[in-house]
Design a protein around this motif. Sequence first.
Motif, PDB file in Angstrom:
ATOM      1  N   GLN A  23       0.868  -1.179   0.000  1.00 53.29           N
ATOM      2  CA  GLN A  23       0.000   0.000   0.000  1.00 53.29           C
ATOM      3  C   GLN A  23       0.904   1.227   0.000  1.00 53.29           C
ATOM      4  O   GLN A  23       1.954   1.224   0.651  1.00 53.29           O
ATOM      5  CB  GLN A  23      -0.870   0.030   1.268  1.00 53.29           C
ATOM      6  CG  GLN A  23      -1.709  -1.202   1.498  1.00 53.29           C
ATOM      7  CD  GLN A  23      -2.953  -1.190   0.654  1.00 53.29           C
ATOM      8  OE1 GLN A  23      -3.565  -0.154   0.465  1.00 53.29           O
ATOM      9  NE2 GLN A  23      -3.330  -2.342   0.141  1.00 53.29           N
ATOM     10  N   THR A  24       0.490   2.274  -0.706  1.00 47.57           N
ATOM     11  CA  THR A  24       1.272   3.503  -0.741  1.00 47.57           C
ATOM     12  C   THR A  24       0.371   4.716  -0.568  1.00 47.57           C
ATOM     13  O   THR A  24      -0.839   4.649  -0.772  1.00 47.57           O
ATOM     14  CB  THR A  24       2.014   3.657  -2.085  1.00 47.57           C
ATOM     15  OG1 THR A  24       1.054   3.638  -3.135  1.00 47.57           O
ATOM     16  CG2 THR A  24       3.046   2.578  -2.281  1.00 47.57           C
ATOM     17  N   SER A  25       1.013   5.815  -0.198  1.00 45.46           N
ATOM     18  CA  SER A  25       0.333   7.101  -0.106  1.00 45.46           C
ATOM     19  C   SER A  25       1.277   8.162  -0.643  1.00 45.46           C
ATOM     20  O   SER A  25       2.487   8.094  -0.428  1.00 45.46           O
ATOM     21  CB  SER A  25      -0.030   7.425   1.347  1.00 45.46           C
ATOM     22  OG  SER A  25      -0.586   8.721   1.433  1.00 45.46           O
ATOM     23  N   ASP A  31      -4.463   8.676   2.559  1.00 45.99           N
ATOM     24  CA  ASP A  31      -5.125   7.414   2.247  1.00 45.99           C
ATOM     25  C   ASP A  31      -4.158   6.509   1.486  1.00 45.99           C
ATOM     26  O   ASP A  31      -3.470   6.953   0.567  1.00 45.99           O
ATOM     27  CB  ASP A  31      -6.380   7.651   1.397  1.00 45.99           C
ATOM     28  CG  ASP A  31      -7.488   8.341   2.179  1.00 45.99           C
ATOM     29  OD1 ASP A  31      -7.508   8.233   3.427  1.00 45.99           O
ATOM     30  OD2 ASP A  31      -8.333   8.985   1.533  1.00 45.99           O
ATOM     31  N   MET A  32      -4.145   5.247   1.867  1.00 46.31           N
ATOM     32  CA  MET A  32      -3.262   4.274   1.234  1.00 46.31           C
ATOM     33  C   MET A  32      -3.989   3.621   0.061  1.00 46.31           C
ATOM     34  O   MET A  32      -5.184   3.345   0.141  1.00 46.31           O
ATOM     35  CB  MET A  32      -2.826   3.210   2.241  1.00 46.31           C
ATOM     36  CG  MET A  32      -2.080   3.777   3.447  1.00 46.31           C
ATOM     37  SD  MET A  32      -0.479   4.455   3.048  1.00 46.31           S
ATOM     38  CE  MET A  32       0.548   3.036   3.295  1.00 46.31           C
ATOM     39  N   SER A  33      -3.251   3.390  -1.019  1.00 49.27           N
ATOM     40  CA  SER A  33      -3.772   2.728  -2.206  1.00 49.27           C
ATOM     41  C   SER A  33      -2.887   1.539  -2.538  1.00 49.27           C
ATOM     42  O   SER A  33      -1.677   1.576  -2.308  1.00 49.27           O
ATOM     43  CB  SER A  33      -3.783   3.681  -3.399  1.00 49.27           C
ATOM     44  OG  SER A  33      -4.628   4.770  -3.163  1.00 49.27           O
ATOM     45  N   PRO A  34      -3.475   0.477  -3.105  1.00 48.39           N
ATOM     46  CA  PRO A  34      -2.682  -0.703  -3.452  1.00 48.39           C
ATOM     47  C   PRO A  34      -1.625  -0.402  -4.509  1.00 48.39           C
ATOM     48  O   PRO A  34      -1.817   0.454  -5.378  1.00 48.39           O
ATOM     49  CB  PRO A  34      -3.712  -1.684  -4.007  1.00 48.39           C
ATOM     50  CG  PRO A  34      -5.039  -1.166  -3.596  1.00 48.39           C
ATOM     51  CD  PRO A  34      -4.892   0.305  -3.414  1.00 48.39           C
ATOM     52  N   VAL A  35      -0.508  -1.129  -4.427  1.00 49.95           N
ATOM     53  CA  VAL A  35       0.565  -1.008  -5.405  1.00 49.95           C
ATOM     54  C   VAL A  35       1.207  -2.384  -5.606  1.00 49.95           C
ATOM     55  O   VAL A  35       1.266  -3.189  -4.669  1.00 49.95           O
ATOM     56  CB  VAL A  35       1.627   0.026  -4.957  1.00 49.95           C
ATOM     57  CG1 VAL A  35       2.385  -0.430  -3.726  1.00 49.95           C
ATOM     58  CG2 VAL A  35       2.574   0.370  -6.071  1.00 49.95           C
ATOM     59  N   HIS A  36       1.606  -2.654  -6.829  1.00 52.64           N
ATOM     60  CA  HIS A  36       2.407  -3.833  -7.159  1.00 52.64           C
ATOM     61  C   HIS A  36       3.685  -3.309  -7.804  1.00 52.64           C
ATOM     62  O   HIS A  36       3.627  -2.438  -8.673  1.00 52.64           O
ATOM     63  CB  HIS A  36       1.699  -4.748  -8.158  1.00 52.64           C
ATOM     64  CG  HIS A  36       0.452  -5.363  -7.630  1.00 52.64           C
ATOM     65  ND1 HIS A  36      -0.370  -6.133  -8.410  1.00 52.64           N
ATOM     66  CD2 HIS A  36      -0.126  -5.337  -6.410  1.00 52.64           C
ATOM     67  CE1 HIS A  36      -1.399  -6.548  -7.694  1.00 52.64           C
ATOM     68  NE2 HIS A  36      -1.272  -6.067  -6.471  1.00 52.64           N
ATOM     69  N   VAL A  37       4.821  -3.829  -7.381  1.00 53.18           N
ATOM     70  CA  VAL A  37       6.100  -3.429  -7.946  1.00 53.18           C
ATOM     71  C   VAL A  37       6.803  -4.695  -8.436  1.00 53.18           C
ATOM     72  O   VAL A  37       6.907  -5.676  -7.701  1.00 53.18           O
ATOM     73  CB  VAL A  37       6.972  -2.697  -6.906  1.00 53.18           C
ATOM     74  CG1 VAL A  37       8.308  -2.297  -7.497  1.00 53.18           C
ATOM     75  CG2 VAL A  37       6.240  -1.475  -6.353  1.00 53.18           C
ATOM     76  N   ILE A  95       3.094  -0.449 -10.457  1.00 52.37           N
ATOM     77  CA  ILE A  95       1.687  -0.475 -10.884  1.00 52.37           C
ATOM     78  C   ILE A  95       0.884   0.031  -9.696  1.00 52.37           C
ATOM     79  O   ILE A  95       0.689  -0.669  -8.706  1.00 52.37           O
ATOM     80  CB  ILE A  95       1.243  -1.907 -11.253  1.00 52.37           C
ATOM     81  CG1 ILE A  95       2.140  -2.486 -12.346  1.00 52.37           C
ATOM     82  CG2 ILE A  95      -0.222  -1.893 -11.694  1.00 52.37           C
ATOM     83  CD1 ILE A  95       1.967  -3.970 -12.556  1.00 52.37           C
ATOM     84  N   ALA A  96       0.452   1.277  -9.789  1.00 51.50           N
ATOM     85  CA  ALA A  96      -0.315   1.912  -8.709  1.00 51.50           C
ATOM     86  C   ALA A  96      -1.795   1.870  -9.039  1.00 51.50           C
ATOM     87  O   ALA A  96      -2.189   2.156 -10.164  1.00 51.50           O
ATOM     88  CB  ALA A  96       0.146   3.343  -8.496  1.00 51.50           C
ATOM     89  N   PHE A  97      -2.597   1.497  -8.063  1.00 55.73           N
ATOM     90  CA  PHE A  97      -4.043   1.435  -8.208  1.00 55.73           C
ATOM     91  C   PHE A  97      -4.639   2.579  -7.399  1.00 55.73           C
ATOM     92  O   PHE A  97      -4.766   2.494  -6.197  1.00 55.73           O
ATOM     93  CB  PHE A  97      -4.591   0.094  -7.719  1.00 55.73           C
ATOM     94  CG  PHE A  97      -3.981  -1.089  -8.404  1.00 55.73           C
ATOM     95  CD1 PHE A  97      -4.532  -1.570  -9.577  1.00 55.73           C
ATOM     96  CD2 PHE A  97      -2.862  -1.725  -7.885  1.00 55.73           C
ATOM     97  CE1 PHE A  97      -3.982  -2.678 -10.221  1.00 55.73           C
ATOM     98  CE2 PHE A  97      -2.314  -2.830  -8.508  1.00 55.73           C
ATOM     99  CZ  PHE A  97      -2.867  -3.294  -9.685  1.00 55.73           C
TER     100      PHE A  97
END
Length: 98
Positions: A23-25, A31-37, A95-97
Amino acid sequence: MDSDNDNVHDSSDAPAIFIIIGQTSRRKGGDMSPVHVMLAAPDEDTAVRLCLDALSSKGFAEADLDQIGLMDGAPVEEPHASAYQGSLEGEVAVIAFD
């Protein structure tokens, strides 16, 4: 048990591609959003360091990394297929969602 023996791997020329999920902000306490790296790295510690560096350079202020694993082949669906290809070429694919 992992081994450096080339006979153990199906493709000894292919680098290890890690996927890190978290999760990133973009701002502290936001607010945190999902991320795939996805990235190539020799080990998990290096993968995490490269991941955090890439997230910081893309403007993320906070990251909570939940899972790390090795990809066992190229994904077929986008955006992960392109990210995997970029990782093979030495890129750190974020890849940020939002």
